[in-house]
Design a protein around this motif. Structure first.
Motif, PDB file in Angstrom:
ATOM      1  N   GLY A  63       6.167   6.609   0.929  1.00 31.89           N
ATOM      2  CA  GLY A  63       6.679   5.277   1.267  1.00 31.89           C
ATOM      3  C   GLY A  63       5.655   4.190   1.002  1.00 31.89           C
ATOM      4  O   GLY A  63       4.485   4.459   0.711  1.00 31.89           O
ATOM      5  N   TRP A  64       6.127   2.959   1.132  1.00 30.42           N
ATOM      6  CA  TRP A  64       5.287   1.783   0.907  1.00 30.42           C
ATOM      7  C   TRP A  64       5.138   0.979   2.183  1.00 30.42           C
ATOM      8  O   TRP A  64       6.115   0.781   2.913  1.00 30.42           O
ATOM      9  CB  TRP A  64       5.898   0.896  -0.169  1.00 30.42           C
ATOM     10  N   LEU A  65       3.935   0.510   2.458  1.00 25.88           N
ATOM     11  CA  LEU A  65       3.702  -0.377   3.590  1.00 25.88           C
ATOM     12  C   LEU A  65       3.996  -1.809   3.160  1.00 25.88           C
ATOM     13  O   LEU A  65       3.612  -2.221   2.058  1.00 25.88           O
ATOM     14  CB  LEU A  65       2.249  -0.292   4.071  1.00 25.88           C
ATOM     15  N   ASN A  66       4.678  -2.554   4.023  1.00 33.18           N
ATOM     16  CA  ASN A  66       4.910  -3.962   3.716  1.00 33.18           C
ATOM     17  C   ASN A  66       3.638  -4.763   4.019  1.00 33.18           C
ATOM     18  O   ASN A  66       2.606  -4.202   4.406  1.00 33.18           O
ATOM     19  CB  ASN A  66       6.121  -4.506   4.474  1.00 33.18           C
ATOM     20  N   GLU A  67       3.713  -6.074   3.863  1.00 36.96           N
ATOM     21  CA  GLU A  67       2.509  -6.894   4.019  1.00 36.96           C
ATOM     22  C   GLU A  67       1.931  -6.804   5.428  1.00 36.96           C
ATOM     23  O   GLU A  67       0.709  -6.669   5.593  1.00 36.96           O
ATOM     24  CB  GLU A  67       2.827  -8.349   3.673  1.00 36.96           C
ATOM     25  N   ILE A  86       0.849  -1.186   0.000  1.00 36.52           N
ATOM     26  CA  ILE A  86       0.000   0.000   0.000  1.00 36.52           C
ATOM     27  C   ILE A  86       0.888   1.241   0.000  1.00 36.52           C
ATOM     28  O   ILE A  86       1.826   1.348   0.792  1.00 36.52           O
ATOM     29  CB  ILE A  86      -0.950   0.003   1.202  1.00 36.52           C
ATOM     30  N   ALA A  87       0.599   2.159  -0.915  1.00 38.69           N
ATOM     31  CA  ALA A  87       1.348   3.408  -1.043  1.00 38.69           C
ATOM     32  C   ALA A  87       0.803   4.425  -0.051  1.00 38.69           C
ATOM     33  O   ALA A  87      -0.387   4.722  -0.058  1.00 38.69           O
ATOM     34  CB  ALA A  87       1.238   3.938  -2.465  1.00 38.69           C
ATOM     35  N   ALA A  88       1.681   4.949   0.802  1.00 34.32           N
ATOM     36  CA  ALA A  88       1.282   5.946   1.797  1.00 34.32           C
ATOM     37  C   ALA A  88       1.687   7.333   1.315  1.00 34.32           C
ATOM     38  O   ALA A  88       2.821   7.548   0.879  1.00 34.32           O
ATOM     39  CB  ALA A  88       1.937   5.643   3.146  1.00 34.32           C
TER      40      ALA A  88
END
Length: 401
Positions: free
Chosen positions: A238-242, A228-230
């Motif tokens: 930034g990107w959220l990991n799983e 998920i792109a924050a």
């Protein structure tokens, strides 16, 4: 005589009114339009690169058996503004672009980092745009590349991507389906930041854009939703990991169903827990000058896999233990999502919006310093409950370990 004359005049007027309703001044025939299904927006060499994926009606027709051409065609335009880019493509496009059936909007990662407000504003001003199409971010690739993929099962790539996203959101936690109207609402609201699902190209682009890609049992190139792109404001930060993505969907009450693997034995085997329903609620209070969020998550599910034969599912104590372990996993996901939000100074969980609603006077005093100062100070407490309702139809399996 005058009475009949008056009646005749009324009839003529009524007939003329009906005749005026038989046509539409703005009518356009299908064979005069390019029907756009997907749009990709990239930032390349200081310009917008706009890619329109349009349908080839003859190729998706039931009467057409040859399939010589791809089901869609990509038209592209470049320009300093979105309008320039859209006008540029008219040099190639043989028909007028029609947006009434738009299904999918893909934002290139570089453009997302630069900021998305300008072209979102452009979409809002187009009176042919519906606002219910989904928006995603191309991760590690350009938006135009995503629109070039030959997809199995569905001839139209955007149709495949749309239904895959909707199915994934319902059955797997780390994805969310966000429409353009929801994007606009988040970008224009105080105390909440945008979060969009990422889409990645698996395999080579060269293979993905050839018909042979779908002529094998397992396509060598395909799309996959990933992370998920924050955003902070209108910029990707930034990107959220799983794990963080799962925590995000839990806290934001977007989770419908997912699976949780509870380690058992020596940690090499897992008991599968299928979450069939989940409901979350976030409450806020102010203690002193510090906000506090109380996150409540209540989930229900069932055991769908028993890899460790020493676990006795007929024993109530076993179920209690599995519930405790599942609660800890849900808690760790939520903690990870909150920690990431504070680290990136991106309030994609909407804590600030909740404070603004419940404590408006307090919010007025801190809103200018919310993400930079107060978000990190916010205290979080968790109330998590997991109820395992079923253990499967076989209970303890009779299979040997």
């Amino acid at each position: 005589m005058d009475r009949y004359k008056g009646t005749l005049i009324k009839i003529i007027i009524i007939m003329l009114c009906f005749l005026s309703l038989t046509g539409c001044w703005s009518r356009r025939e299908l064979n005069e339009l390019l029907i756009v299904l997907g749009i990709g927006i990239d930032w390349q060499d200081g310009e917008y690169l706009v890619s329109f994926q349009v349908v080839n009606p003859s190729e998706i027709s039931a009467q057409n058996k040859s399939g010589d051409r791809p089901p869609t065609t990509l038209y592209q335009g470049r320009g300093k503004t979105m309008l320039d880019a859209a006008r540029f493509l008219t040099a190639e496009a043989p028909r007028k672009v029609y947006m009434g059936h738009l299904q999918f909007y893909v934002i290139g990662e570089e453009l997302a980092k630069k900021g998305i407000s300008d072209f979102i504003d452009n979409a809002l001003r187009d009176n042919e745009h519906r606002m219910d199409f989904n928006v995603v971010v191309a991760r590690g690739t350009k938006a135009e590349d995503i629109l070039k993929i030959y997809t199995p099962l569905e001839k139209l790539p955007t149709y495949s991507m749309l239904h895959s996203l909707e199915t994934s959101e319902k059955n797997w936690a780390p994805t969310v389906s966000i429409t353009m109207d929801q994007v606009l609402k988040r970008l224009s609201s105080d105390g909440v930041d945008l979060a969009l699902t990422g889409i990645r190209l698996i395999g080579s682009l060269e293979q993905a854009e050839h018909k042979s890609n779908v002529e094998t049992f397992l396509p060598s190139s395909r799309f996959r939703y990933n992370g998920i792109a924050a955003f902070k404001g209108d910029k990707l930060v930034g990107w959220l990991n799983e794990q963080e993505s799962k925590g995000y969907t839990d806290i934001s009450n977007k989770l419908e169903s997912t699976s949780i693997e509870v380690p058992c034995g020596k940690g090499t085997s897992y008991t599968g827990i299928e979450v069939s329903s989940s409901e979350s609620k976030v409450e806020s209070k102010i203690v002193g000058d510090i906000p506090e969020m109380i996150i409540s998550i209540r989930s229900e599910g069932s055991v769908n896999q028993r890899s460790c034969r020493e676990i006795n599912l007929m024993n109530p104590a076993t179920i209690t233990q599995l519930q405790k372990q599942t609660v800890e996993i849900i808690r760790s996901n939520a903690v990870a999502a909150v920690k990431r939000s504070k680290t990136m100074k991106s309030d994609y969980l909407g804590f600030g919006e909740l404070i603004a609603q419940n404590h408006p006077h307090y919010w007025d005093t801190i809103k200018d310093r919310w993400t930079e100062e107060y978000l990190a100070k916010t205290k979080i407490s968790y109330k998590i409950q997991m109820l395992i309702r079923k253990t499967g139809t076989t209970g303890n399996t009779t299979l040997n370990p």
